[in-house]
Design a protein around this motif. Structure first.
Motif, PDB file in Angstrom:
ATOM      1  N   ASP A   1      25.699   1.931 -78.424  1.00 43.80           N
ATOM      2  CA  ASP A   1      26.747   0.877 -77.820  1.00 43.80           C
ATOM      3  C   ASP A   1      27.965   1.186 -78.989  1.00 43.80           C
ATOM      4  O   ASP A   1      28.093   0.613 -79.796  1.00 43.80           O
ATOM      5  CB  ASP A   1      26.038  -0.003 -79.336  1.00 43.80           C
ATOM      6  CG  ASP A   1      26.271  -0.423 -80.414  1.00 43.80           C
ATOM      7  OD1 ASP A   1      25.592  -0.831 -81.253  1.00 43.80           O
ATOM      8  OD2 ASP A   1      25.632   0.820 -80.809  1.00 43.80           O
TER       9      ASP A   1
ATOM     10  N   THR B   1      32.015  -3.184 -85.451  1.00 45.34           N
ATOM     11  CA  THR B   1      33.021  -2.466 -86.828  1.00 45.34           C
ATOM     12  C   THR B   1      34.027  -2.256 -86.926  1.00 45.34           C
ATOM     13  O   THR B   1      34.787  -1.467 -87.789  1.00 45.34           O
ATOM     14  CB  THR B   1      31.737  -2.021 -87.478  1.00 45.34           C
ATOM     15  OG1 THR B   1      31.018  -0.734 -87.161  1.00 45.34           O
ATOM     16  CG2 THR B   1      30.517  -2.981 -88.915  1.00 45.34           C
TER      17      THR B   1
ATOM     18  N   THR C   1      20.583   4.251 -85.803  1.00 46.50           N
ATOM     19  CA  THR C   1      21.668   3.985 -86.371  1.00 46.50           C
ATOM     20  C   THR C   1      22.395   4.094 -85.079  1.00 46.50           C
ATOM     21  O   THR C   1      22.449   5.011 -84.329  1.00 46.50           O
ATOM     22  CB  THR C   1      21.716   5.010 -87.272  1.00 46.50           C
ATOM     23  OG1 THR C   1      20.963   5.364 -88.249  1.00 46.50           O
ATOM     24  CG2 THR C   1      23.397   4.669 -88.205  1.00 46.50           C
ATOM     25  N   ARG C   2      23.958   4.326 -85.161  1.00 46.24           N
ATOM     26  CA  ARG C   2      24.603   4.152 -84.224  1.00 46.24           C
ATOM     27  C   ARG C   2      25.128   5.604 -84.244  1.00 46.24           C
ATOM     28  O   ARG C   2      25.286   5.967 -85.445  1.00 46.24           O
ATOM     29  CB  ARG C   2      25.584   3.468 -84.226  1.00 46.24           C
ATOM     30  CG  ARG C   2      26.955   2.647 -83.009  1.00 46.24           C
ATOM     31  CD  ARG C   2      28.034   2.292 -83.586  1.00 46.24           C
ATOM     32  NE  ARG C   2      27.471   1.071 -83.470  1.00 46.24           N
ATOM     33  CZ  ARG C   2      27.778   0.260 -84.568  1.00 46.24           C
ATOM     34  NH1 ARG C   2      29.129   0.794 -84.885  1.00 46.24           N
ATOM     35  NH2 ARG C   2      27.342  -0.804 -84.649  1.00 46.24           N
TER      36      ARG C   2
ATOM     37  N   HIS D   1      25.919  -1.399 -92.636  1.00 43.49           N
ATOM     38  CA  HIS D   1      26.276  -2.449 -91.088  1.00 43.49           C
ATOM     39  C   HIS D   1      27.432  -1.343 -90.061  1.00 43.49           C
ATOM     40  O   HIS D   1      27.438  -1.418 -89.238  1.00 43.49           O
ATOM     41  CB  HIS D   1      26.646  -3.849 -91.865  1.00 43.49           C
ATOM     42  CG  HIS D   1      27.440  -4.411 -90.682  1.00 43.49           C
ATOM     43  ND1 HIS D   1      26.587  -4.431 -89.346  1.00 43.49           N
ATOM     44  CD2 HIS D   1      28.501  -5.083 -90.288  1.00 43.49           C
ATOM     45  CE1 HIS D   1      27.715  -5.703 -89.008  1.00 43.49           C
ATOM     46  NE2 HIS D   1      28.456  -5.576 -89.033  1.00 43.49           N
ATOM     47  N   GLU D   2      28.510  -0.840 -91.145  1.00 42.79           N
ATOM     48  CA  GLU D   2      29.862  -0.651 -90.852  1.00 42.79           C
ATOM     49  C   GLU D   2      28.847   1.242 -90.482  1.00 42.79           C
ATOM     50  O   GLU D   2      29.639   1.085 -89.061  1.00 42.79           O
ATOM     51  CB  GLU D   2      30.655   0.163 -91.717  1.00 42.79           C
ATOM     52  CG  GLU D   2      30.842  -0.924 -92.814  1.00 42.79           C
ATOM     53  CD  GLU D   2      31.753  -1.642 -92.377  1.00 42.79           C
ATOM     54  OE1 GLU D   2      31.919  -2.058 -91.680  1.00 42.79           O
ATOM     55  OE2 GLU D   2      31.746  -3.114 -92.913  1.00 42.79           O
ATOM     56  N   ALA D   3      27.917   1.300 -90.144  1.00 40.31           N
ATOM     57  CA  ALA D   3      27.901   2.441 -89.951  1.00 40.31           C
ATOM     58  C   ALA D   3      26.398   2.203 -88.351  1.00 40.31           C
ATOM     59  O   ALA D   3      26.289   2.957 -87.661  1.00 40.31           O
ATOM     60  CB  ALA D   3      26.106   3.737 -90.916  1.00 40.31           C
ATOM     61  N   GLY D   4      27.213   1.074 -88.151  1.00 40.46           N
ATOM     62  CA  GLY D   4      25.776   0.839 -87.459  1.00 40.46           C
ATOM     63  C   GLY D   4      24.241   0.487 -86.899  1.00 40.46           C
ATOM     64  O   GLY D   4      23.560   0.521 -86.547  1.00 40.46           O
TER      65      GLY D   4
END
Lengths: 307, 568, 139
Positions: A201, A207, A273-274, B285-288
């Motif tokens: 994503d 963020t 993780t993204r 959260h910043e890393a996704g």
């Protein structure tokens, strides 16, 4: 087939309105599963409907520098592309509404139309965030499109046809996930890339770039893009499960198989993780493409030997 | 070398410029020097590697005395040397800059300039740091004759003079992150110039949550100020209260009972657990990686419940009073804390494993934002950000205060200096904290909880330094013998750590930027409480409210400092 | 190379109850020491006003109608109180407290002033401020 039946099956059932409703229900299942995996409560069943209704009720703010034709037209083109793509897949286990040889390619390109509309929309609004989001969307499209298409090609080769209806019929006798496991995995992960689900994503990484390509959209336009996305979810899952999980004939097999695929995708969503956009592209072009090419080669050889 | 030897060495180094040296406390040397001798004195201390510049305090001694003071505090272990410069109280009082010798001094000098009106000669930019651009010229808030009526916004100037951004040719353009952005938990403004996905320049502005606490402190009595300072920050609140109480107790020459000190350390340990778990969630959260975010915040609820049970509130615990603590640790609380700590330790070990072995998370943290030991020392980094590069700056170890002498903690360091090292340092610190907390609960000294404190604190100055979860917190408190403090100056650790973000963002991808910002654990609320001002914001909001103050510290200027420093 | 390190957590959560508290359907009682609403006992009060002096936000005012007869009215600004508990610490006679019984103070209007004391004292005080000629001692 007279005109009335044709219209009803295209616009009301099983494509059209029913598709939209079922699409939003599947979106709810996805969100609820992700929430339960994260030990949270998750939304109630009518949440996606409530979101869409709310968005339609809100004011649409048009940025000053956009091209108004593109700004208003792109959501419409996107949603119509998705709705049209759905006409050729076996929705809810019934035969595809229309079918002709080669409709596999048409379906895939109509699905890509939605992604390209998103990219164009981002470029059109040209705010900082949407430009970067648009670039990332199109880069990602460039990355996963080829492996995804090739992964769907594997069963087509095995069935010896480019027509989705025929592949569906062929698959009901052969469980292709067993004979082409690598293709199944690539198709599944390719679907996650197409739908921009985590870990792919990056195009809408909140963020970093607020909302990516659709940052400046609000009201009706955003609602239409969202509906388009949920339709894409259903169509993609239907394709993958029809091809690999033994064909979709009937409502119950449809529900069982598509929900199983959705469940797998949800687990992958929460675990990973993204990826950064360069890592996504690297992954696809290095692993995805090679794996799926090897799989296709194997299938061709196998078919050549067996027949 | 112990404190006396340290101070003797400092005195020797400063011998040629030192007009008058005093020892206001056992660990402090106060040297008065002239403004012209500032640069040689600082160079002498710097070249001998005597400590690091911790803070620069400005004081107004009042219109009667007609003088202002600037205090430069250097800290080496537990010893503190203060260079005191006295200048007449005019708008031309000039101090030479020391930012070429010590790069982090720029922030402090600009604060000194905008709050008190010292002119800094030779500074690269005399721009404002925390005050908005429509603040009138020559009105300095921390002067003792400042009054609200002077603070009228200048007509025609925007509070936020943003330079014109937009597409800067080709693929290059400026991405603003903040003041409102989903990546930021608190407002701050960053501008990253990107070329495709690669960042080519970075600049930063602060001051959005500026509430004017230092000036507000001067009109409240000592007890009321305790609660004011506690609310500077939500997650460092206990350390602020502890630093302030310790300073005031030192001035009043009052010895806090051992039980109270141990309980203070216990609450500080719990707060550290709270803060680092929160940070872990934010970084994930910043890393996704939203799953890690949800789980670490779920476990944070455990520690917040423990704090609620012990002190009475989940945030802003108000455990401290001047002279001790308010809340006692009974059997029920002790058992609850021990059970909670057992659960938390298991979870923290699990997160440590996740952070160090999960390949996809490592792709976002390993090798990114690497700061070497020398760079960390030069930029004056503090706290876990510095410890991840191998630089041990930990007040609990270097200058133990309170109960840390009796219940010591060990410092955790890593050598890599990248984001992964910062994650690992913070999580390992928590394990050390849990161990120490168990020891405290099992060996809590008996005794009273508070000791009587006078209402008028005797005149004097004191410096107290504590280790907040983000680094060293520096409090300078001055009393004139009254019921209100004369001056309180607070230097929070996040201010010193900003440099690492700006410096390291260049050359990385845009996707790494939120991780870099999150990696130094910024606390904007801690940062922005420097000057006090009552300012009229755009919405006509008055009172001790937010002031839309901002300054730009351009990356270009910072980079030039770094380059020039290395080329010397 | 490990992917999916949190798999066990995810699997476990799927079969256990969510850790969200469904407020306001589920209300978990706060612990005993929780600092909620102010409580005041005028019969023990001596009118020393130490609580008023050290309040960081000037949220309490003590109105002394009659010190000998212990007629006090405590004016409490609920919007200013930060629930720090300094007033409780200062009071030597334990007449003021922050109880954990009531902590849901969200309001829809701006009537934030609450009067504490005996009903007849409050009535007397309110009467007196309605008639500005007669002013009771206040601190």
């Amino acid at each position: 087939m007279n005109i009335l039946t044709s219209l009803i099956s295209s616009l009301i059932f099983p494509a059209g309105l029913t598709l939209i409703v079922v699409g939003m229900l599947y979106e709810w299942v996805d969100r609820k599963l992700v929430a339960r995996f994260q030990n949270r409560v998750g939304p109630r069943w009518f949440q996606p409907f409530a979101d869409v209704v709310k968005l339609f009720a809100k004011e649409q703010i048009t940025p000053g520098i956009v091209n108004p034709i593109l700004f208003f037209g792109l959501p419409i083109v996107a949603i119509s592309g998705a709705l049209t793509a759905a006409l050729y897949v076996p929705l809810i286990g019934m035969a595809p509404v229309h079918s002709f040889p080669g409709d596999l390619i048409v379906t895939i390109y109509l699905l890509s139309l939605l992604t390209m509309c998103t990219g164009l929309a981002g470029w059109n609004t040209s705010s900082r965030f949407s430009l970067i989001g648009a670039t990332r969307t199109l880069t990602q499209l460039f990355a996963y499109e080829a492996p995804f298409l090739l992964a769907l090609l594997g069963p087509a080769l095995a069935a010896g046809s480019w027509q989705i209806g025929m592949i569906n019929a062929f698959a009901s006798d052969h469980l292709i996930a067993l004979s082409q496991p690598v293709g199944f995995i690539v198709a599944l992960i390719g679907l996650m890339g197409k739908l921009e689900l985590p870990p792919f994503d990056a195009p809408e990484a909140e963020t970093e770039i607020v909302a990516g390509a659709l940052t400046e959209y609000s009201g009706r336009g955003l609602a239409m893009f969202k509906i388009g996305k949920s339709i894409e979810l259903i169509v993609g899952i239907t394709l993958v499960s029809a091809f690999y999980l033994g064909g979709l004939h009937g409502v119950l097999p449809f529900l069982a198989k598509t929900l199983a695929v959705l469940f797998l995708m949800t687990i992958l969503q929460t675990l990973l993780t993204r990826l950064r956009i360069d890592q996504t592209v690297g992954l696809w072009w290095r692993f995805g493409a090679i794996l799926v090419l090897a799989q296709i080669l194997f299938t061709i050889l196998l078919k050549g030997y067996l027949l | 070398m112990n404190i006396e030897q340290s101070l003797q060495k400092a005195e020797q180094l400063l011998a040629s410029w030192n007009k008058e040296a005093t020892h206001p406390e056992t660990n402090r040397l106060d040297a008065s020097i002239a403004a012209d001798d500032l640069r040689p004195a600082v160079t002498a201390l710097h070249d001998a590697h005597w400590g690091y510049l911790s803070a620069i305090t400005g004081l107004d001694l009042g219109p009667d005395s007609g003088q202002m003071e600037a205090l430069y505090h250097f800290c080496c272990g537990a010893a503190i040397t203060t260079l005191r410069i006295r200048l007449p109280r005019t708008n031309d009082a000039t101090l030479p800059t020391i930012e070429d010798i010590i790069p982090p001094a720029t922030f402090f000098e600009r604060e000194l300039h905008e709050m008190l009106g010292f002119k800094i000669a030779g500074a690269k930019s005399n721009e404002r740091l925390f005050i908005s651009d429509d603040w009138p010229e020559d009105v300095y808030p921390l002067r003792s004759d400042f009054s609200i009526e002077q603070a009228k916004p200048v007509e025609g100037r925007h509070a936020d003079e943003l330079p014109d951004q937009g597409v800067v040719g080709g693929n290059t353009f400026v991405i603003p992150i903040g003041p409102q952005h989903p990546a930021l938990k608190e407002p701050g403004h960053f501008e990253f110039t990107v070329d495709g996905e690669i960042v080519t320049a970075a600049r930063m502005r602060l001051g959005y949550a500026h509430r004017g606490i230092e000036k507000a402190a001067e009109s409240r009595n000592w007890i009321q100020n305790l609660y004011l300072f506690e609310r500077i920050c939500g997650i460092c609140s206990h350390t602020h209260a502890m630093a302030y109480s310790m300073g005031v107790e030192k001035l009043a020459q009052v010895e806090v009972p051992a039980r109270a000190q141990a309980i203070r350390e216990l609450v500080a340990g719990l707060e550290r657990v709270h803060s680092h778990l929160l940070w872990l969630g934010v970084a994930a959260h910043e890393a996704g990686f939203d799953t890690l975010f949800m789980y670490s915040w779920r476990d944070r609820e455990t520690v917040m419940n423990l704090l609620e049970q012990l002190t009475g509130n989940r945030v802003n615990y108000s455990a401290n009073v001047l002279g001790g603590v308010k809340c006692d640790v009974g059997l029920e609380q002790a058992n609850a804390i021990k059970d909670g700590l057992n659960y938390l330790e298991t979870r923290i070990r699990h997160y440590l494993e996740v952070v160090t072995t999960d390949t996809m998370f490592l792709n976002r943290t390993r090798g990114i934002g690497t700061i070497s030991y020398d760079e960390a020392e030069e930029f004056g980094l503090l706290g876990p950000t510095a410890r991840a590069s191998g630089l041990v700056r930990d007040i609990r170890v270097e200058a133990p205060y309170g109960a840390y002498g009796r219940f010591p903690v060990s410092s955790v360091t890593e050598t890599n200096g990248d984001l992964e090292a910062r994650c690992v340092v913070r999580l390992k610190e928590l394990l050390v904290s849990c161990f120490t907390m168990r020891t405290i609960i099992d060996n809590l000294p008996e005794g009273p909880l508070t000791v009587r404190m006078p209402r008028k604190i005797p005149a004097g100055e004191t410096i107290s330094r504590v280790e907040a979860p983000r680094g060293e917190l520096f409090y300078y408190i001055k009393s004139n013998g009254g019921e209100n403090p004369a001056r309180v100056h607070i230097r929070t650790p996040s201010l010193c750590n900003w440099v690492s973000v700006l410096e390291k963002a260049v050359g990385r991808q845009l996707a790494d930027v939120p991780m870099l910002i999150a990696g130094m654990d910024p606390c904007f609320s801690c940062n922005d409480r420097l000057v006090t001002t009552v300012s009229h914001t755009r919405s006509g909001h008055t009172g001790d409210g937010k002031s839309g103050e901002r300054k730009t510290w351009t990356w270009k200027e910072l980079r030039e400092h770094g380059i020039e420093y290395y080329n010397r | 190379m490990r992917i999916g390190t949190m798999f066990k957590d995810i699997l476990k959560s799927f079969f256990t109850k969510h850790s969200t508290q469904l407020y306001p359907i589920e209300r978990i009682a706060p612990p005993e020491r929780y600092r909620g609403i102010l409580s005041y006992n005028p019969s023990v009060c001596t009118g020393c006003s130490l609580c008023v002096k050290d309040c960081p936000s000037n949220a309490i005012e003590l109105v002394i109608l009659d010190r000998a007869a212990k007629q006090y009215v405590l004016k409490y600004h609920m919007d200013r109180c930060v629930y720090c508990g300094q007033c409780v610490v200062n009071c030597k006679f334990k007449c003021i407290g922050l109880s954990n019984q009531d902590w849901e103070h969200a309001a829809l209007d701006k009537n934030f002033m609450v009067y504490y004391g005996r009903d007849q004292d409050i009535a007397k005080f309110l009467e007196s401020i309605a008639r500005p000629a007669v002013e009771p001692t206040s601190s």
